[in-house]
Design an enzyme around this catalytic site. Structure first.
Site, PDB file in Angstrom:
ATOM      1  N   CYS A   2       0.868  -1.188   0.000  1.00 23.56           N
ATOM      2  CA  CYS A   2       0.000   0.000   0.000  1.00 23.56           C
ATOM      3  C   CYS A   2       0.893   1.223   0.000  1.00 23.56           C
ATOM      4  CB  CYS A   2      -0.910  -0.011   1.229  1.00 23.56           C
ATOM      5  SG  CYS A   2      -2.006   1.431   1.326  1.00 23.56           S
ATOM      6  N   GLU A 103      -3.429   0.695  -6.211  1.00 26.31           N
ATOM      7  CA  GLU A 103      -2.487  -0.337  -6.610  1.00 26.31           C
ATOM      8  C   GLU A 103      -2.152  -0.124  -8.084  1.00 26.31           C
ATOM      9  OE1 GLU A 103      -0.978  -2.124  -4.635  1.00 26.31           O
ATOM     10  OE2 GLU A 103      -2.248  -2.468  -2.875  1.00 26.31           O
TER      11      GLU A 103
END
Length: 240
Positions: A2, A103
């Site tokens: 992340c 992402e």
């Protein structure tokens, strides 16, 4: 992993959701669309669960020689073993409010960012760890290598006092995120948020969140630049 996330709500909504208030009154807080490593961002730490305070994203262990190279993620599988995270896992856990995270996927045209969120864009809590690093005499705060390359300056307030930092815990991906990346941030169920802060060993909470009610969609590559923080970043992109 992340490396960027969003928190698009107003301060009052955030405070009501977590039943907590900002230690500094919330001055300057506004919806964010591109929260990045090196920035000071709101978290709730286990030593004061009724309060939001702003910590720098990129954990610096208390024993580090300097404050460079902050760690933005911690693997759930080894969180109780790695020297950088072991003590923080035992004593200094936090929750990181978010309503989505980004992402990147390899494509023929290069990496394409995707935003992952719940279908209703509701706010959720990411599992995190925090640390306090004390500078030695004549030590000044240094930059943090930003996600995606380059050196990003930390938001130094000019003091030589303790530096408080945090990291986001990651785990195996759920079915949705697996199409994008081999890791995902740990999303805590609302009923487990306080348990993460207070339990002796909350390791059983570090599982992939089910993909039910979640979505992933492509967004503009403008999110690659951490200095860009605007609503257009979260708009779905037509990819043909």
């Amino acid at each position: 992993m992340c490396g960027r996330y969003t928190l698009m709500v107003e301060r009052g909504v955030l405070e009501e959701r977590f039943d907590a208030r900002f230690a500094d009154g919330g001055d300057g807080f506004e919806p964010r669309y591109n929260m990045a490593p090196g920035q000071r961002l709101p978290v709730i730490a286990n030593d004061d669960p009724e309060t939001f305070r702003r910590l720098e994203w990129g954990l610096v262990p208390s024993w580090a020689e300097d404050d460079s190279g902050g760690l933005i993620n911690a693997r759930a599988e080894t969180i109780d073993e790695k020297p950088a995270f072991r003590e923080a896992y035992e004593r200094r856990r936090c929750i990181v409010p978010a309503d989505g995270f980004y992402e990147w996927v390899e494509t023929e045209e290069g990496k394409r960012p995707y935003r992952v969120s719940f279908e209703d864009d509701r706010v959720f809590a990411l599992a995190g760890l925090w640390e306090r690093w004390e500078p030695e005499a004549e030590t000044t705060q240094a930059g943090l290598e930003a996600f995606g390359g380059g050196l990003e300056e930390s938001e130094d307030d000019g003091s030589d006092g303790p530096l408080e930092t945090f990291t986001i815990v990651t785990t195996e991906p759920n079915d949705l995120v697996a199409d994008l990346h081999h890791r995902m941030a740990v999303i805590l169920e609302p009923g487990a948020e306080r348990e993460w802060l207070t339990a002796d060993d909350p390791g059983d909470l570090l599982e992939p969140h089910p993909s039910d009610e979640m979505r992933a969609y492509p967004v503009s590559r403008a999110v690659n630049d951490p200095s860009v923080d605007e609503p257009s970043l979260v708009e779905p992109l037509e990819t043909g």
